[in-house]
Design a protein around this motif. Structure first.
Motif, PDB file in Angstrom:
ATOM      1  N   LYS A 130      94.621  20.743  70.400  1.00  0.00           N
ATOM      2  CA  LYS A 130      93.275  21.263  70.631  1.00  0.00           C
ATOM      3  C   LYS A 130      92.268  20.599  69.701  1.00  0.00           C
ATOM      4  N   ARG A 131      91.067  20.431  70.235  1.00  0.00           N
ATOM      5  CA  ARG A 131      89.979  19.895  69.422  1.00  0.00           C
ATOM      6  C   ARG A 131      89.293  21.033  68.675  1.00  0.00           C
ATOM      7  N   VAL A 132      88.664  20.687  67.582  1.00  0.00           N
ATOM      8  CA  VAL A 132      87.976  21.700  66.779  1.00  0.00           C
ATOM      9  C   VAL A 132      86.649  22.051  67.445  1.00  0.00           C
ATOM     10  N   TRP A 133      86.395  23.333  67.536  1.00  0.00           N
ATOM     11  CA  TRP A 133      85.159  23.814  68.155  1.00  0.00           C
ATOM     12  C   TRP A 133      83.992  23.605  67.199  1.00  0.00           C
ATOM     13  N   LEU A 134      82.980  22.905  67.671  1.00  0.00           N
ATOM     14  CA  LEU A 134      81.729  22.764  66.931  1.00  0.00           C
ATOM     15  C   LEU A 134      80.641  23.450  67.742  1.00  0.00           C
ATOM     16  N   LYS A 135      79.631  23.944  67.071  1.00  0.00           N
ATOM     17  CA  LYS A 135      78.567  24.656  67.784  1.00  0.00           C
ATOM     18  C   LYS A 135      77.954  23.735  68.838  1.00  0.00           C
ATOM     19  N   PRO A 136      77.932  24.184  70.099  1.00  0.00           N
ATOM     20  CA  PRO A 136      77.367  23.324  71.143  1.00  0.00           C
ATOM     21  C   PRO A 136      75.865  23.138  70.943  1.00  0.00           C
ATOM     22  N   ASP A 137      75.418  21.918  71.183  1.00  0.00           N
ATOM     23  CA  ASP A 137      74.010  21.622  70.951  1.00  0.00           C
ATOM     24  C   ASP A 137      73.589  20.490  71.878  1.00  0.00           C
ATOM     25  N   PHE A 138      72.292  20.330  72.034  1.00  0.00           N
ATOM     26  CA  PHE A 138      71.787  19.189  72.798  1.00  0.00           C
ATOM     27  C   PHE A 138      70.473  18.726  72.205  1.00  0.00           C
ATOM     28  N   ARG A 139      70.173  17.460  72.464  1.00  0.00           N
ATOM     29  CA  ARG A 139      68.880  16.913  72.067  1.00  0.00           C
ATOM     30  C   ARG A 139      68.039  16.792  73.320  1.00  0.00           C
ATOM     31  N   VAL A 148      70.617  15.309  75.927  1.00  0.00           N
ATOM     32  CA  VAL A 148      71.810  14.608  75.445  1.00  0.00           C
ATOM     33  C   VAL A 148      72.704  15.655  74.785  1.00  0.00           C
ATOM     34  N   THR A 154      80.931  19.713  72.673  1.00  0.00           N
ATOM     35  CA  THR A 154      81.222  21.072  73.125  1.00  0.00           C
ATOM     36  C   THR A 154      80.194  21.540  74.162  1.00  0.00           C
TER      37      THR A 154
END
Lengths: 14, 88
Positions: free
Chosen positions: A4-13, B34, B38
């Motif tokens: 499993k990959r480590v969960w990072l807070k989802p975000d976008f630019r 972008v 996650t």
């Protein structure tokens, strides 16, 4: 070994 | 929004992959988002069938330490940005 990959807070630019 | 809400990408927006930035992006008439890794995983699951609860559970198959609150907050931001709509 964890497949499993480590969960990072989802975000976008915008 | 509740765990039973069903998010989907709104008509006119589409998910693509930016090879230069090596990131998933949402393209829509008003702009570009972008996404980090996650966020891309969440958006991939916004298929108009899975509920917020389903999405959170599926993410836990691929990621360790999934925070349900993070999923809700991201979907709320995407709804506010106008690229995701909620059914239910």
């Amino acid at each position: 070994v964890s497949a499993k990959r480590v969960w990072l807070k989802p975000d976008f630019r915008d | 929004m509740t765990p039973e809400s069903v998010p989907r990408i709104r008509p006119g927006a589409r998910v693509s992959y930016d090879q230069v930035r090596e990131s998933a992006v949402v393209l829509f008439p008003e702009g570009v988002l972008v996404l980090n890794e996650t966020a891309a995983a969440v958006v991939d699951l916004c298929d108009g069938r899975a509920t917020i609860g389903d999405i959170t559970r599926r993410l836990a198959d691929d990621f360790s330490g999934v925070e349900p609150r993070d999923v809700v907050e991201l979907v709320e931001r995407l709804v506010a940005r106008g690229v995701v709509v909620l059914d239910g």
